[in-house]
Design a protein around this motif. Structure first.
Motif, mmCIF file in Angstrom:
data_model
loop_
_atom_site.group_PDB
_atom_site.id
_atom_site.type_symbol
_atom_site.label_atom_id
_atom_site.label_comp_id
_atom_site.label_asym_id
_atom_site.label_seq_id
_atom_site.Cartn_x
_atom_site.Cartn_y
_atom_site.Cartn_z
ATOM 1 N N ARG A 185 -8.935 -2.086 0.842
ATOM 2 C CA ARG A 185 -8.671 -1.312 2.057
ATOM 3 C C ARG A 185 -9.776 -1.532 3.105
ATOM 4 N NH1 ARG A 185 -6.062 4.408 1.691
ATOM 5 N NH2 ARG A 185 -4.031 3.870 0.816
ATOM 6 N N PRO B 263 -1.159 2.713 -3.404
ATOM 7 C CA PRO B 263 -2.353 2.483 -2.587
ATOM 8 C C PRO B 263 -3.232 1.366 -3.128
ATOM 9 C CG PRO B 263 -1.975 4.823 -2.828
ATOM 10 C CD PRO B 263 -0.985 4.147 -3.737
ATOM 11 N N PHE C 41 -5.588 3.879 5.972
ATOM 12 C CA PHE C 41 -6.764 3.654 5.131
ATOM 13 C C PHE C 41 -7.854 4.697 5.365
ATOM 14 C CE2 PHE C 41 -5.790 -1.184 5.012
ATOM 15 C CZ PHE C 41 -4.826 -0.963 4.039
ATOM 16 N N ASP D 161 0.827 -1.207 0.000
ATOM 17 C CA ASP D 161 0.000 0.000 0.000
ATOM 18 C C ASP D 161 0.858 1.251 0.000
ATOM 19 O OD1 ASP D 161 -2.806 1.193 0.423
ATOM 20 O OD2 ASP D 161 -1.652 2.091 2.054
ATOM 21 N N SER E 56 -9.440 -3.254 6.713
ATOM 22 C CA SER E 56 -9.716 -2.380 7.862
ATOM 23 C C SER E 56 -10.634 -3.030 8.876
ATOM 24 C CB SER E 56 -10.336 -1.059 7.389
ATOM 25 O OG SER E 56 -9.421 -0.306 6.642
ATOM 26 N N ARG F 123 -4.506 0.671 9.494
ATOM 27 C CA ARG F 123 -5.904 1.119 9.424
ATOM 28 C C ARG F 123 -5.965 2.641 9.360
ATOM 29 N NH1 ARG F 123 -7.813 -1.253 13.752
ATOM 30 N NH2 ARG F 123 -8.540 -3.152 12.708
#
Length: 282
Positions: free
Chosen positions: A171, A165, A188, A161, A175, A185
């Motif tokens: 994501r 990304p 994100f 990431d 999360s 997290r």
């Protein structure tokens, strides 16, 4: 009122937060028997633990149990209705979750790896990061995210990431994993709507959050009453969050505890609201 009933366990947990002499007197007043002694998972397997596996809980609660790195407890998480695919894969492979892992865990004989869902096709074709990047739906992304098992997998995802990304579905699927590293997290999303959705998915800040903000109170307190057995390293945080409230609003007042015992079964709010309400009514 029975000690092993949901209401009895809930009241019993709260009584454990006040002076022991007061607690004994109040138990007699409201007809709650003395708590049973400490039991092992094997001793309680046919009663409380079986009931616990059939009761939905936030996924973070299951993570607290897994952090004990106890194969006997892990088999109960594996059976739990709230356990997700990733948890079951990790348990079946002996993956440790504790803060200081010492290597693969022994896997209980009742945990059968062949019962795992099949490995996602995208994972076989593209590998972990490739499968996460190829996920074009939440279902596909969650399937790929279920293959993130070891700490090394989380490091691989973090590096991927950082390099480029990950897509939104990936994501989000990562999360809402309770074991997602907090720093990942935060990468994100940190806005209020995002964090609220993560909490709604069952990811909690810790046991204090569960004890004070989740409901209904009888359900939460019943789970916490098993904390000494299931997540002993964590239950103290929940006790510390509730203890001042219980002592301030209920203390050693028999009338307040009698009201609480009458309310607990049908009360829809959280434990904080239950305690404050019982104290105010009394």
């Amino acid at each position: 009122m029975r000690e092993n009933s949901p209401s009895g366990a809930a009241v019993g947990f709260l009584l454990g937060l006040i002076d022991s002499e007061d607690a004994e007197r109040i138990r007699r007043r409201i007809g709650l028997p003395e708590p049973a002694g400490e039991e092992s998972p094997e001793d309680r397997g046919s009663t409380d633990l079986w009931s616990w596996t059939r009761t939905a809980v936030p996924t973070s609660v299951l993570l607290w149990v897994l952090e004990e790195d106890d194969p006997e407890l892990n088999q109960w998480v594996w059976r739990h209705v709230s356990a997700d695919t990733a948890m079951r894969r990790a348990i079946a492979r002996g993956v440790p979750f504790g803060p200081a892992p010492k290597g693969p865990l022994t896997v209980a004989t009742s945990v059968r790896r062949e019962d795992d869902p099949p490995v996602p096709e995208n994972f076989t074709r593209f590998g972990l990061v490739g499968a996460l990047r190829e996920g074009t739906s939440m279902r596909a992304a969650r399937a790929a995210a279920s293959m993130v098992l070891e700490r090394s997998d989380w490091r691989t995802v973090t590096e991927a990431d950082r390099d480029r990304p990950l897509p939104g579905y990936a994501r989000w699927a990562l999360s809402i994993r309770p074991d997602c590293p907090p720093e990942l997290r935060a990468r994100f999303g940190t806005h209020r709507k995002f964090t609220h959705r993560v909490e709604e998915a069952g990811v909690l800040d810790g046991p204090a959050d569960y004890a004070t903000a989740w409901g209904p109170a009888s359900h939460v307190l019943k789970v916490l009453s098993m904390g000494r057995l299931l997540f002993p390293a964590r239950v103290g945080d929940a006790e510390a969050a509730l203890r001042p409230l219980v002592r301030d609003h209920l203390g050693g007042r028999e009338d307040a505890w009698a009201v609480l015992a009458q309310l607990v079964d049908t009360f829809h709010g959280n434990a904080v609201e239950l305690v404050v309400t019982a104290g105010a009514i009394a």
